[in-house]
Design an enzyme around this catalytic site. Sequence first.
Site, PDB file in Angstrom:
ATOM      1  N   ASP A  28       0.592   7.768  -9.885  1.00 42.34           N
ATOM      2  CA  ASP A  28      -0.207   7.329 -10.943  1.00 42.34           C
ATOM      3  C   ASP A  28      -1.216   6.479 -10.395  1.00 42.34           C
ATOM      4  OD1 ASP A  28      -0.989   6.840 -13.554  1.00 42.34           O
ATOM      5  OD2 ASP A  28       0.336   5.259 -14.167  1.00 42.34           O
TER       6      ASP A  28
ATOM      7  N   ASP B  94       0.855  -1.192  -0.069  1.00 37.18           N
ATOM      8  CA  ASP B  94       0.020  -0.022   0.015  1.00 37.18           C
ATOM      9  C   ASP B  94       0.921   1.240   0.202  1.00 37.18           C
ATOM     10  OD1 ASP B  94      -1.399   2.072   2.064  1.00 37.18           O
ATOM     11  OD2 ASP B  94      -2.731   1.155   0.584  1.00 37.18           O
TER      12      ASP B  94
END
Length: 573
Positions: free
Chosen positions: A427, A409
Amino acid sequence: MPSDPSGSARQSGRSRLNTASALLCLCMFASGACGIILEYIQASLASMILGNAFEQWAMVIGLMMFWMGFGSLIQAGISKERLIHAFIGIEIALALAGGYSPTLTYLSYGYTSHYSLVLYFFVSVIGILIGLEIPVIIRINNDFSKELSTNLGNILSADYIGSLAGALVYVFILLRFFPITEAAFLTSGMNFFLALITFVYFTRKQIIRRNIPLLVIMAATCAAVIFGYMNNRRWQISNEQALYDDPIVYSKTSQYQHIVITHFKPLDEIRLFLNGNLQLCSTDEARYHESLVHPAMSLAQSRNRVLILGGGDGCALREVLKYPDVDQITLVDLDPAMTKLATTHPLLSRLNNHAFDNARVTTLTGPGISPGDFRQVYQASSDRKRKSADSGYMVETRHVAEVRVMNLDADKFLEQVNGVWDVIIVDMPDPSTPELTKLYSKEFYLKVRHRLAKNGIASVQSTSPYLAKESYLCIGRTLTAAGFFILPYHENVPSFGDWGWFLCSRKDWNKDLGKQQITELEFTVPTRFLTPEVFRRELVFGKDMNQSRHTEINTLLFPVLLSYYNHESWLLE
């Protein structure tokens, strides 16, 4: 000493009562587990089909609780003599409705505009059936329990414990290793098994009579569940194809998302979808990825160390690898299935120019981040040649970068990692779910800023400034609130429409960086679309595009961006 027939009879009766009560508690445990799994499946379906997970989970669970209450009311109309048959019928109905609901809902999603009605129909039916289960079992068990308090305690505790077990099974097994349609049939199989053991036990004890029609119904249900389980994946592919214009060449649900690749061979057009949302199209992805990467890479004073957050398709990495002065690249993407697919699938790896081929991939499941070693990535060059000892061919290789891919994460990574990066490229998919909206929060951007070098540049994917105007402007406000000086820009990406990004710096663009640097900007690496002139044009917005009546920023405790994105975006389509 004479025998006591009456005592033996009483002992036998108590044994039978205890066995029946234990069986009913076991049924309640299993039905509690199945019930919570079916609730989660319906909520997951609603989130995937209708979007906005916060709202859909709340709506589905709330609606199911309402219909459970309705089911608890109507059970009063079941006569005492028919209670066991009613329970068997409830489990049979749950096996059929729960098993086939994802397939039929998905079918309606592909072929009709009334899929939400189909979804909520199954939510309502399953809610009523679950609501019938508990009071019916309590009433049956009343004949096998001495006291009402014992009866209620045993049945309700079995239901609650079963619900916890079901939640654990759903999260750690079904969600990870099975498509949602297959998980539904596995759960419905357990419902049918409850009906079967109840029927067998109570007929053998002659508490209910053998019922030929019921046997036929049970046999048909068993066949239907097995048939559905055996064919659900084929049906899923067939139903899913109706949702996409081009032929599906890959479809799989990972632990985190549903991944689909389509390929239109006449144009050799490759499209990647995550949870039904288009992520890239090969015919115009260069417009997106070059605009995302090259302005930040060209404006940064140094680009020795580059961090890519997201970008599991490898296309942003492909662009970064063009720079010979980049020493280290760290790419952090949550889903190992995505980075593995980008490495191994022939279409996707061709699209990203095999950017992951020699990358060191690390999957982290623990709380800590270890530095680890970087693996060197080399790229062919025609500048100089040398003879290969193995093949005899003249091949020249030059060092490009040291790449590490971490499946973790991004928020946790930034929280735990040490060091700073010269360029950070964010992104991430659009903020359509609570999990993704967290990665657009002030708290997340503060961590990005903390890991950005003093003279570094960050580039942030920020959705459409036209079709999702309020979302785009909210992201800009949030970046500013996190201490960034921002430079908004946008470009037309035909697959997406008008798309926007923000360049972020710890220094004021108008003072320390200045417009001259942008005026004199040059790209030193080959590009397919972007030129310095095109980038300077991307900085220009219409006068109404940066105006908003809102002032809120996106935070963890007030994720206003989720509401903007799901309710105020895409209304112009």
